[in-house]
Design an enzyme around this catalytic site. Structure first.
Site, PDB file in Angstrom:
ATOM      1  N   TRP A 317       1.001  -1.138  -0.048  1.00 60.16           N
ATOM      2  CA  TRP A 317       0.068  -0.199  -0.084  1.00 60.16           C
ATOM      3  C   TRP A 317       0.587   1.326  -0.044  1.00 60.16           C
ATOM      4  CZ3 TRP A 317      -1.070  -4.348   3.823  1.00 60.16           C
ATOM      5  CH2 TRP A 317      -2.005  -5.138   2.444  1.00 60.16           C
ATOM      6  N   GLU A 433       4.103 -15.543  16.360  1.00 56.61           N
ATOM      7  CA  GLU A 433       4.106 -16.978  15.570  1.00 56.61           C
ATOM      8  C   GLU A 433       4.743 -16.173  14.083  1.00 56.61           C
ATOM      9  OE1 GLU A 433       0.753 -15.605  14.015  1.00 56.61           O
ATOM     10  OE2 GLU A 433       1.710 -14.285  15.298  1.00 56.61           O
ATOM     11  N   GLU A 436       3.550 -12.836  13.194  1.00 58.96           N
ATOM     12  CA  GLU A 436       4.194 -11.423  14.266  1.00 58.96           C
ATOM     13  C   GLU A 436       3.055 -10.749  14.459  1.00 58.96           C
ATOM     14  OE1 GLU A 436       8.070 -10.218  11.030  1.00 58.96           O
ATOM     15  OE2 GLU A 436       6.441  -9.718  10.339  1.00 58.96           O
TER      16      GLU A 436
END
Length: 793
Positions: A317, A433, A436
């Site tokens: 983006w 994990e 994140e």
């Protein structure tokens, strides 16, 4: 050199700078370390130009404006129709054809870099098909410098060297110079939004010719008169001084473009190391996506800090991001790096995977851990810690060793030892994990850690060291279901038992027996607070991929059914999956950019992971290979996320096409390459055979429970020996009868891992017993000053 007195542009410092779309269609660099320029392409134009490394973009975009001087001014990016082609096989050399929609004219651009210098070359041919435009058309090269990763603080000027009329921008220690073989007839340097070339040409004429603009968000504009030649080269050189940069540009333009192109192509041909690794018959497009994916992965390696590979040379983006987001995805994540290196190894490449491991050895911290992500020089960017990223280099080292790769003066065994010691001392709860976002017990993290420890066992020279590693791995494997499987699932009727995405726990104060049926999970990016048993993902498939669980394990089968009902989206090209339900990382429902909240969309990597699962289950993964190929755009780039809702009325988002997330994502391309190789082999390339033998083919029971200060237990199953692991020497004082009997156990040092451990004789204690203990630390000669208790169950 001459430099006339400056006429400064107005409008300083310009509008707030923004980056550009992450929806790349092309990406390239020379396959030689002397060229330290990389370029990206989208919408028919050049976007970011990276220099001197893969983590430093220096431009927003470079395009042509086209006007007849009277009735129109077309912006190449927005107003023309685009076609992208690869004229050469397995080579990041591009031909872009940008056509005026009614067929009045077109631009045909060939894009590559100087094969031995940091110069981008854009060979351009203007074809005027409407004869009324002959003699009228003017082209304007418009470039927006964002030097040293920043749009603000750039300065620019017009300059001349002999007959060459050039445009020069600089910021800090980076210089950029743009020139043209037919010479610019007019030039201007202005502030974006006020005095730039785009603003100037609103009346279809170039009226401003500002000599300089200092310290702002600037744009360079150069007029090209086709009457001087409808075929020309625009060159953009980057360097560390004005003089060296100008010399690069003039030297590149002194040689014919065809000579540069031939050398550039020849360099890339060298990347095809062995025809036996060309798996065309295991693809549905004749190997096109496979070959280009391999090139894309190779080109994301830095040329100074060799072995460092960024996740994507894009900014998700980016059109909404400014100078406060300097990282984007052009950072090194250990996990993504190992994914890319492993895929290249699967494609027959040895050099880059070897360099990747050696680079990881350099940035490994003294405690054995690796940063969440970092710049290519190893400097940390985000401060998170992920156990799967600490296990990943072990897996890469193991695969390289099996492939017979030498590590020279670097002892890869030490990298493995230090990482394994960290995992045993600080696991099994991960601070983050693989997405994140959450801490806790993650099935994908546990899969990586178990596989990593088993692989570390293969490096062990002493039987005792291997036993030490496998004892810990066995303990983890024995508790996977306890930590990550709910028995009260109600997402899908008829499937109460299934894996969850993550069982939340605090790594600083973990609950050693966190119940997945009752914990609450705060979902990031505005996802809300939910029972953990209600949040599912495909992370458990890593247990099958690495060989920790069988593909036909009943809980695995049930979990596949659940994620197919909750997360699967059937797109025009084929099935794809969202990461987890309530995911907020993605394009908003109205198609606008993610801004901290949004809707997590479908990820192509999950289609690849499903293909690996289908192969493990004995089915042909070809449908998933074909789907990934069709997910790729016209330039064969595979995105991070795909729009999986209905087309939006404004055409901004179309079902099955990329969103504004990162593209290309190396992880996506690595997943595809690995899947093609796996189909060829008939088994998942990532499967760790010693783990598969130990936990699937001939399951080994765990006889220990592991206690560490990072993961203290409250319960101890009967008939299990309690192993205590510490980072320093201590004497354990313990009892199992309320201190009527006091036992003293000296800890033993495992010198290889520099850890201390002791096995307490708890296997024969009856249920209902309570084990209580404390430590007397040897070095400071002091008590722990607290007791710990475990109830035998």
């Amino acid at each position: 050199m001459t430099d006339c007195e400056n006429t400064n542009a107005f409008g300083a410092p310009g509008i707030e700078p923004r980056w550009t779309s992450s929806a790349k269609e092309g990406f390239g660099t020379a396959y030689h370390t002397s060229c330290r320029v990389w370029f990206t392409l989208s919408h028919g134009i050049v976007n970011e130009i990276y220099y001197p490394s893969v983590d430093q973009p220096n431009t927003r975009d470079f395009q042509f404006l086209i006007t007849d001087g009277e009735t129109f001014c077309h912006e190449e990016k927005l107003d023309l129709e685009h076609q992208i082609e690869y004229p050469e096989r397995a080579c990041l050399f591009y031909r872009l054809t940008n056509s005026e929609p009614t067929g009045r004219y077109r631009l045909i651009k060939q894009i590559c870099t100087d094969p031995h210098s940091s110069v981008l070359l854009v060979h351009t041919r203007l074809e005027i098909l409407d004869k009324s435009l002959l003699g009228k058309l003017r082209l304007y090269a418009l470039l927006a410098p964002h030097l040293e990763r920043y749009g603000a603080g750039n300065s620019g000027r017009c300059t001349e060297i002999s007959a060459s009329k050039l445009l020069h921008a600089w910021r800090g220690g980076v210089h950029l110079i743009m020139g043209c073989t037919t010479h610019f007839t007019k030039r201007s340097v202005g502030y974006v939004g006020f005095s730039d070339g785009w603003r100037d040409l609103r009346d279809f004429k170039m009226d401003w010719q500002f000599r300089a603009a200092d310290n702002g968000n600037i744009a360079l504009t150069g007029e090209i008169d086709p009457r001087r030649g409808q075929e020309f080269i625009v060159a953009i050189a980057l360097g560390q001084s004005y003089e060296s940069t100008a010399a690069k540009l003039l030297q590149s333009l002194a040689d014919p473009f065809d000579k540069h192109r031939e050398t550039y192509v020849r360099q890339w041909k060298r990347t095809v190391v062995d025809p036996k690794h060309e798996y065309d018959q295991h693809t549905c497009d004749g190997g096109r996506t496979y070959r280009l994916s391999r090139c894309i992965l190779l080109s994301h390696e830095d040329k100074l800090f060799q072995g460092a590979m960024v996740a994507s040379m894009s900014i998700p983006w980016g059109e909404t991001k400014g100078d406060n987001d300097v990282g984007g995805y052009h950072l090194v994540w250990t996990r993504d790096l190992v994914q890319s290196a492993t895929a290249l190894l699967a494609s027959g490449q040895i050099g880059t995977p070897q360099r990747a491991l050696l680079w990881l050895a350099v940035i490994q911290r003294p405690d054995g851990s690796f940063p969440q992500n970092c710049w290519i020089n190893g400097r940390m960017y985000w401060p998170g810690l992920q156990l799967d990223e600490i296990a990943a280099p072990i897996l890469l080292a193991w695969r390289l060793r099996r492939a017979g790769v030498s590590f020279g003066q670097c002892d890869a065994c030490l990298v493995v030892i230090h990482a394994a010691a960290y995992l045993m001392l600080h696991g099994p709860v991960t601070a983050q994990e693989r997405w994140e976002e959450n801490s806790g017990y993650s099935p994908s993290t546990l899969a990586a850690v178990i596989a990593g420890l088993v692989c570390a066992g293969d490096f062990a020279e002493l039987p005792a060291d291997k036993e030490f590693l496998l004892t810990y791995a066995d303990w983890l494997a024995a508790h996977i279901e306890e930590w990550t499987v709910t028995t009260h699932g109600d997402l899908v009727k008829g499937f109460p038992i299934h894996y969850i995405r993550i069982n939340p726990a605090d790594p600083e104060a973990p609950h050693g027996h966190a119940d997945p049926n009752s914990t609450l999970l705060p979902v990031a990016n505005g996802g809300g607070l939910h029972p953990a048993r209600h949040i599912v993902g495909g992370d458990f498939l890593q247990l099958v991929r690495f060989g920790i669980r069988a593909a036909d394990d009943p809980i695995v089968l049930a979990s596949v059914a659940v994620i197919d009902r909750v997360l699967r989206r059937d797109l025009p090209a084929g099935p794809c999956w969202r990461r987890y339900n309530y995911d907020g990382y993605g394009q908003k429902a109205d198609g606008s950019a993610f801004d901290g909240t949004g809707v997590g969309r479908s990820w192509p990597i999950l289609t690849g992971e499903r293909g690996h699962y289908e192969l493990a289950a004995g089915r042909d993964p070809m449908p998933y290979i074909q789907t990934l190929e069709q997910f790729a755009n016209a330039g064969s780039m595979i995105s991070e996320q795909l729009w999986d809702d209905d087309d939006l009325p404004d055409g901004k988002m179309k079902r099955g096409l990329p969103t504004g997330a990162a593209m290309p994502l190396c992880w996506s391309h690595a997943e595809y390459v690995s899947l093609v190789r796996s189909r060829h082999d008939g088994v998942c390339f990532d499967r760790v055979e010693p783990a598969y033998d130990r936990y699937v083919a001939r399951p080994v029971p765990s006889r220990h429970e592991i206690w560490t200060l990072s993961h203290p237990l409250w319960h101890l199953p009967s008939r299990k020996t309690l192993r205590v692991i510490l980072a320093a020497a201590a004497t354990i004082i313990w009892t199992a009868d309320g201190w009527n009997t006091k036992n003293s156990t000296e800890m033993t040092q495992n010198e290889t891992f520099d850890l201390w451990f002791a096995d307490l004789a708890t296997a024969k204690l009856p249920p209902g017993s309570v084990v209580e203990f404390t430590f007397f630390w040897q070095a400071p000669q002091q008590w722990e000053d607290r007791n710990f208790q475990l109830a035998v169950t």
